[in-house]
Enzyme design. Structure first.
Site, short mmCIF file in Angstrom:
data_model
loop_
_atom_site.label_atom_id
_atom_site.label_comp_id
_atom_site.label_asym_id
_atom_site.label_seq_id
_atom_site.Cartn_x
_atom_site.Cartn_y
_atom_site.Cartn_z
N SER A 194 0.81 -1.21 0.00
CA SER A 194 0.00 0.00 0.00
C SER A 194 0.86 1.27 0.00
O SER A 194 1.72 1.42 -0.85
CB SER A 194 -0.95 -0.06 1.19
OG SER A 194 -2.08 0.72 0.93
N HIS A 209 -7.65 -5.75 0.10
CA HIS A 209 -6.41 -4.99 0.30
C HIS A 209 -5.67 -5.54 1.52
O HIS A 209 -6.10 -5.33 2.66
CB HIS A 209 -6.84 -3.53 0.54
CG HIS A 209 -5.71 -2.55 0.60
ND1 HIS A 209 -4.97 -2.20 -0.49
CD2 HIS A 209 -5.22 -1.83 1.64
CE1 HIS A 209 -4.07 -1.29 -0.15
NE2 HIS A 209 -4.19 -1.06 1.15
C1 GTR Z 1 -5.39 4.54 1.89
C2 GTR Z 1 -4.79 5.36 0.79
C3 GTR Z 1 -4.10 4.46 -0.19
C4 GTR Z 1 -3.22 3.43 0.49
C5 GTR Z 1 -3.78 2.92 1.80
C6 GTR Z 1 -2.78 2.19 2.71
O1 GTR Z 1 -6.12 5.27 2.79
O2 GTR Z 1 -5.82 6.08 0.16
O3 GTR Z 1 -3.38 5.25 -1.12
O4 GTR Z 1 -1.96 3.94 0.69
O5 GTR Z 1 -4.32 3.93 2.56
O6 GTR Z 1 -1.64 2.57 2.85
O7 GTR Z 1 -3.25 1.23 3.35
#
Ligand code: GTR
Length: 402
Positions: free
Chosen positions: A242, A383
């Site tokens: 991420s 995710h």
């Molecule tokens: C979210 C962000 C993403 C990603 C994510 C993370 O809120 O919008 O770009 O980086 O966090 O790091 O889990």
């Protein structure tokens, strides 16, 4: 500032021209490695450096490493553990961070995965000897982190994202650092790495200078300064999930010592194409995380069409080194299709070196990895970082990095 709602409708993706990695900004075609390295790679790199992640202002005055703890019989005897304190100094100010390193016993020269963790080295394992970070920590009820401080209660709370046994059993090592020790992840430039570099009266980076992602990437390179001199380590593959996948990609692009790079669900400002404006956009990311990129990147918020580059060119900067881009099917915010296309569009640069990536006829089939020097998979699920992801990274690294 209120942002337009995220688009998840493929028919509403704008039509755009993909900036060609093999055509210079002035319209000159690049046909071989030499031209790529001398002309095109440099101009793309400088664009990302000044307009997207931001430049590192100058070098450090000093840095030091100290192995502060070591055990040759860690994790039930399968690993050697070291904890290394790294000290960084600039303008008489200093910052310290800790590397947790596990090396597989019986392999005197192991390739190592290096990756940041989100909440402290002690969260990646139940190992009771791992130091608990003192640095500011984002609260997370599920992980038992309260009052912005990690305690014993969060030990091992993120071990599901780090297949430590699997990594070691396959002959790899693992090095990890808590990213908050480099720069706390909040919109505040008074602390962390940036603050060491200020001149008198300065309290934030200049317009073209580094945001937090570039500072985290810089920290990965400082960890590399130690790892490259550890005689028990053969290669270093930088990994990140991420936001930390964005940092891993920028570290890989800016530091050629990384032997391989893994982007796990890095999304917007990472592996995903910005011009698709699918899921998270530059507008969303600059609005929610104004400290991540350089100030100069803000002019592209909701104006992706004027960007002369896109993120596939960041991937191309890593060529010909092995690179793995991974998405998750339910992670629409990170635009899995945009990550796949990015890998596909970067492949022409790998081809200049006789290396394979994602061919024009490939398509992203869920749970069917494509593993070449430039690899891609989309796994089912959300995710996250799972054992499935690590199984793929390990088998790919065995073939392409080891
Ligand atoms: C979210 C962000 C993403 C990603 C994510 C993370 O809120 O919008 O770009 O980086 O966090 O790091 O889990």
């Amino acid at each position: 500032m209120a942002q337009p709602e995220a688009n998840y409708d493929e028919t509403k993706v704008p039509k755009f021209t993909v900036p060609d990695p093999l055509m210079t900004f002035s319209g000159e075609a690049i046909t071989d490695r030499d031209q790529w390295e001398k002309k095109r790679k440099l101009e793309i790199y400088q664009f990302f450096e000044k307009q997207i992640y931001g430049k590192v202002p100058t070098m450090l005055d000093e840095y030091s490493f100290e192995v502060i703890e070591e055990d040759n019989n860690a994790l039930g005897g399968k690993a050697q553990r070291k904890q290394i304190a790294v000290g960084l100094k600039k303008n008489n100010r200093s910052l310290n961070f800790n590397i947790l390193l596990y090396l597989p016993k019986g392999n005197e020269n192991a390739p190592v995965f290096l990756g940041y963790n989100f909440h402290g080295n002690h969260t990646v394992t139940d190992d009771p000897k791992v130091f608990i970070t003192e640095a500011w920590n984002a609260n997370d009820i599920a992980l038992n982190i309260k009052n912005n401080k990690a305690t014993e209660a969060s030990r091992g709370s993120r071990k599901d994202r780090w297949a430590v046994d699997k990594i070691l059993d396959n002959g790899f090592g693992l090095a990890t650092v808590y990213y908050g020790e480099i720069d706390p992840d909040k919109n505040d430039f008074s602390d962390g790495l940036h603050s060491l570099f200020y001149r008198e009266g300065q309290n934030r980076p200049k317009t073209n200078e580094w945001g937090s992602i570039a500072a985290w990437a810089f920290g990965l390179s400082r960890a590399m300064d130690y790892l490259e001199n550890d005689t028990n380590i053969s290669k270093v593959i930088v990994f990140g999930h991420s936001r930390l996948g964005k940092a891993a990609l920028w570290a890989g692009a800016s530091d050629p010592r990384f032997d391989g790079v893994i982007s796990n669900n890095s999304g917007c400002g990472g592996a995903a194409l910005s011009k698709r404006k699918y899921g998270e956009t530059i507008g969303h990311i600059n609005n929610s995380f104004p400290h991540w990129f350089s100030e100069s990147f803000k002019k592209y918020s909701n104006k992706e069409e004027i960007l002369p580059v896109d993120q596939h060119q960041l991937l191309a900067l890593i060529a010909p080194r092995p690179l793995y881009v991974a998405s998750a099917a339910e992670d629409e915010w990170a635009d899995p299709k945009g990550e796949f296309l990015s890998a596909q569009y970067a492949t022409s640069v790998y081809a200049l070196y006789g290396k394979k990536g994602i061919s024009k006829s490939d398509s992203p089939l869920v749970d069917r990895p494509i593993q070449e020097t430039l690899a891609y998979h989309i796994r089912s699920g959300k995710h996250d970082v799972t054992d499935y992801d690590w199984d793929q990274y390990i088998s790919w690294a065995q073939n392409f990095v080891k």
